[in-house]
Design a protein around this motif. Structure first.
Motif, mmCIF file in Angstrom:
data_model
loop_
_atom_site.group_PDB
_atom_site.id
_atom_site.type_symbol
_atom_site.label_atom_id
_atom_site.label_comp_id
_atom_site.label_asym_id
_atom_site.label_seq_id
_atom_site.Cartn_x
_atom_site.Cartn_y
_atom_site.Cartn_z
ATOM 1 N N LYS A 67 0.814 -1.237 0.000
ATOM 2 C CA LYS A 67 0.000 0.000 0.000
ATOM 3 C C LYS A 67 0.839 1.276 0.000
ATOM 4 O O LYS A 67 0.313 2.361 0.185
ATOM 5 C CB LYS A 67 -0.978 0.052 1.190
ATOM 6 C CG LYS A 67 -1.862 -1.156 1.330
ATOM 7 C CD LYS A 67 -2.787 -1.312 0.171
ATOM 8 C CE LYS A 67 -3.482 -2.651 0.233
ATOM 9 N NZ LYS A 67 -4.065 -3.018 -1.050
ATOM 10 N N THR A 69 2.688 2.825 2.173
ATOM 11 C CA THR A 69 2.374 3.703 3.302
ATOM 12 C C THR A 69 3.470 4.765 3.473
ATOM 13 O O THR A 69 4.620 4.565 3.083
ATOM 14 C CB THR A 69 2.230 2.912 4.616
ATOM 15 O OG1 THR A 69 3.412 2.162 4.793
ATOM 16 C CG2 THR A 69 1.032 1.986 4.583
ATOM 17 N N THR A 94 -2.392 8.335 -2.902
ATOM 18 C CA THR A 94 -1.194 7.647 -2.410
ATOM 19 C C THR A 94 0.008 8.580 -2.448
ATOM 20 O O THR A 94 0.731 8.740 -1.467
ATOM 21 C CB THR A 94 -0.905 6.393 -3.275
ATOM 22 O OG1 THR A 94 -2.103 5.643 -3.388
ATOM 23 C CG2 THR A 94 0.183 5.539 -2.683
ATOM 24 N N PHE A 177 -1.343 -0.813 8.135
ATOM 25 C CA PHE A 177 -2.503 -0.955 7.267
ATOM 26 C C PHE A 177 -3.435 -1.984 7.898
ATOM 27 O O PHE A 177 -2.980 -3.038 8.341
ATOM 28 C CB PHE A 177 -2.053 -1.409 5.879
ATOM 29 C CG PHE A 177 -3.163 -1.858 4.987
ATOM 30 C CD1 PHE A 177 -3.964 -0.925 4.339
ATOM 31 C CD2 PHE A 177 -3.426 -3.211 4.813
ATOM 32 C CE1 PHE A 177 -5.005 -1.329 3.521
ATOM 33 C CE2 PHE A 177 -4.472 -3.624 3.997
ATOM 34 C CZ PHE A 177 -5.258 -2.689 3.357
ATOM 35 N N SER A 179 -7.196 -2.445 6.702
ATOM 36 C CA SER A 179 -8.079 -3.026 5.681
ATOM 37 C C SER A 179 -8.442 -1.972 4.659
ATOM 38 O O SER A 179 -8.165 -0.783 4.856
ATOM 39 C CB SER A 179 -9.362 -3.530 6.345
ATOM 40 O OG SER A 179 -10.051 -2.432 6.923
ATOM 41 N N GLU A 180 -9.061 -2.409 3.605
ATOM 42 C CA GLU A 180 -9.610 -1.429 2.675
ATOM 43 C C GLU A 180 -10.910 -1.930 2.077
ATOM 44 O O GLU A 180 -11.192 -3.124 2.069
ATOM 45 C CB GLU A 180 -8.604 -1.028 1.593
ATOM 46 C CG GLU A 180 -8.218 -2.132 0.646
ATOM 47 C CD GLU A 180 -7.101 -1.712 -0.311
ATOM 48 O OE1 GLU A 180 -6.553 -0.603 -0.186
ATOM 49 O OE2 GLU A 180 -6.774 -2.526 -1.190
ATOM 50 N N THR B 156 -10.028 5.774 9.269
ATOM 51 C CA THR B 156 -10.474 5.341 7.945
ATOM 52 C C THR B 156 -10.236 6.506 7.008
ATOM 53 O O THR B 156 -10.649 7.630 7.290
ATOM 54 C CB THR B 156 -11.953 4.945 7.958
ATOM 55 O OG1 THR B 156 -12.095 3.910 8.935
ATOM 56 C CG2 THR B 156 -12.418 4.432 6.616
ATOM 57 N N GLN B 164 -9.717 3.292 3.074
ATOM 58 C CA GLN B 164 -8.653 2.468 3.622
ATOM 59 C C GLN B 164 -8.562 2.733 5.123
ATOM 60 O O GLN B 164 -8.663 3.883 5.541
ATOM 61 C CB GLN B 164 -7.328 2.867 2.958
ATOM 62 C CG GLN B 164 -6.151 2.043 3.397
ATOM 63 C CD GLN B 164 -4.834 2.655 2.924
ATOM 64 O OE1 GLN B 164 -4.375 3.658 3.446
ATOM 65 N NE2 GLN B 164 -4.229 2.039 1.917
ATOM 66 N N THR B 165 -8.397 1.692 5.902
ATOM 67 C CA THR B 165 -8.292 1.869 7.348
ATOM 68 C C THR B 165 -6.871 1.580 7.806
ATOM 69 O O THR B 165 -6.271 0.578 7.407
ATOM 70 C CB THR B 165 -9.296 0.948 8.070
ATOM 71 O OG1 THR B 165 -10.604 1.257 7.571
ATOM 72 C CG2 THR B 165 -9.283 1.173 9.572
#
Lengths: 309, 248
Positions: A67, A69, A94, A177, A179-180, B156, B164-165
């Motif tokens: 992801k 991050t 992002t 991270f 969830s999404e 979130t 996205q969380t």
């Protein structure tokens, strides 16, 4: 002189945004390298190697880069910047998330959402929701730049760059991270679509949004957008929002249906090639930017239009 | 936990901006100014956290000219406890704002800094992320929902394609998106009460931060004006026009 482009990729495929960022980076001059960072960077790197005009691809594969991050990207990119004069990043959610973090660590001001590269220190970017265009000169030694994709054409695919491995940073980081929840859609992606059909508050409900906007979008093979009012009212998901705080689009055809045309909405679509507005209020500001305006009840006009195409 | 909320005074979002004829910038003389809309959302969220017992104190800070005090008063009227005004007439860039905020954080030791995701004047979308980098704190940008869970914060985020969380170890930086909440209007009694709340005045020099700009404005121009369009009679004419233009 060398420039780093950070690739954007989803589901094991390079996103079109990367090709556009490469075009912007090549206008800066010098060698252009692409960094592919991710859990599955190995699958994407060969695709990045094909992008025209790229010298080499840096591949950083590892779970910490899942992801992309912000903390992990900072740890990966900041040391790499010893070898580069500039880093170009797509102005997606992002990129916007990690780019300023890198800039601050390098102690430089970031240039956000540029639409033009004038020279190696001069860039053009919109401010005030696109109501003013600013040309700025950066005095910083290194440049951290995010690029508005719609302002640059996509680079081709006739390159054959070499691929080099770079170590992924080791975690753990202070953020994780969890969830999404992605909106499932078979339609073209909003920011890259050639045609966009957008609905506003006048639709009145999510059922009506589905009933009137979707068939027209399907007929045109268009992506679906929405005004903030429609999103706030729950007629369409957040991700559909076009405007200053949502997506910036510049398709060949933008059809605004039941959208009045507030400054913040126009900020997201006024660079579209052809704008069509359907609205029953003939005083609506949207008509001032529309190439073709139809003053009509959308519940009559839209099905008629869908049928006529 | 203590929450720090930076707020910015910007041109009101409903004002149609005018570029100065000499191309040096946007004309801000006699223009209505307000709190940046995203900052109203962060103030609201901090006040809600206080009302829910999650936050103990809400401190608001603004960097700008004397008039930025009005912005702080608005935040105090919404329910913030006290304010800090870092007074300067220079247009401070996000990097310098982040450096000043890092100093305020060192002084105030909040567990959470809640910022707007971007200011609607420079549209930079940088300050929160830069502050997180300078402090080495985790960041949750574009927050759609926020929940404190022990010593963690579950955020979130609104991202391209959906939500996205992430889970952040406190202390943390969060930047808020539009849909996090609906900011309240300050009531008249609260506006009166806010006048009694404390605002401490400081200067960038007090914090030892150099705020001289890294970017020089070469020029500011009007965006290209779109060709005046035409109104069409009916759907059939519209379709014909679009076909001629090669759009369908």
């Amino acid at each position: 002189m060398a420039v780093l482009v950070i690739a954007e990729h989803h589901h094991g495929g390079l996103s079109d945004a990367t090709h556009k960022v490469v075009t912007a980076a090549s206008k800066f001059g010098g060698d252009v390298d692409i960094l592919v960072a991710g859990e599955n960077a190995g699958a994407v790197a060969p695709e990045a190697a094909k992008v025209s005009g790229v010298r080499k691809v840096l591949k950083a594969e590892g779970e910490t880069l899942r992801k992309q991050t912000a903390e992990a990207m900072e740890a990966l990119v900041v040391p790499l910047m010893a070898n580069y004069d500039a880093v170009f990043i797509a102005a997606s959610t992002t990129g916007k998330n990690f780019a300023p973090r890198i800039a601050a660590k390098l102690d430089v001001m970031q240039l956000s959402e540029i639409v033009e590269v004038v020279d190696q220190s001069t860039f053009v970017r919109p401010i005030y929701a696109g109501n003013a265009i600013m040309t700025v000169k950066s005095a910083d030694a290194k440049k951290v730049i995010t690029v508005r994709g719609t302002a640059f054409p996509a680079a081709g695919n006739d390159g054959s760059a070499s691929i080099e491995d770079v170590a992924a940073p080791s975690g753990p980081f202070k953020s994780e991270f969890v969830s999404e929840e992605m909106v499932k859609s078979d339609r073209p992606e909003l920011t890259g679509a050639k045609r966009v059909v957008s609905g506003g508050r006048a639709l009145g409900s999510s059922e009506k949004f589905q009933e009137f906007i979707i068939p027209l979008a399907d007929k045109l093979g268009a992506a679906v957008g929405a005004s903030r009012a429609a999103v706030d009212a729950g007629y369409a998901p957040n991700d559909y929002q076009v405007g200053q705080t949502g997506k910036i689009v510049a398709p060949e055809l933008y059809i605004a249906i039941g959208i009045s045309g507030a400054i913040q909405h126009l900020a997201g679509m006024k660079d579209s090639k052809i704008i069509v507005a359907i609205n029953k209020d003939e005083e609506a500001p949207i008509f001032q930017v529309a190439d073709y305006g139809l003053v009509a009840d959308l519940f009559v006009a839209v099905p008629e239009l869908t049928a006529a195409l | 936990m203590k929450v720090l909320v930076p707020v910015k005074r910007v041109i009101d979002y409903n004002v149609k901006v005018r570029v100065k004829p000499d191309k040096s910038g946007v004309d801000l003389a006699n223009v209505k100014m307000s709190m940046n809309p995203f900052d109203e959302i962060s103030v609201e969220e901090a006040v809600r956290m206080k009302e829910a017992g999650t936050a103990t104190e809400v401190v608001v800070v603004s960097i700008g000219p004397q008039q930025a005090q009005e912005t702080l008063r608005t935040a105090l009227a919404m329910g913030a406890d006290r304010g800090i005004l870092i007074k300067t007439d220079v247009a401070v860039e996000p990097l310098a704002v982040a450096k000043l905020l890092a100093k305020v954080v060192a002084e105030e030791s909040p567990e959470l800094v809640l910022l707007g995701k971007q200011a609607i004047d420079d549209d930079s979308n940088q300050t929160g992320q830069m502050l997180a980098a300078l402090l080495d704190w985790p960041q949750g940008t574009f927050a759609y929902k926020l929940e404190k869970d022990g010593d963690k914060l579950t955020v979130t985020r609104e991202v391209d394609g959906g939500l996205q969380t992430v889970s952040l170890a406190l202390p943390a930086i969060v930047t808020v998106d539009l849909r996090l909440n609906e900011p309240r209007y300050a009531s008249l009694p609260n506006i009166m009460k806010a006048k009694k709340k404390e605002i401490v005045e400081k200067s960038p020099e007090d914090y030892g931060v150099d705020v001289s700009p890294r970017l020089t404005i070469v020029q500011v121009t009007e965006p290209p004006v779109r060709q005046g369009g035409e109104k069409v009679e009916d759907v059939a004419t519209l379709v014909a026009k679009l076909k001629t233009a090669g759009a369908v």
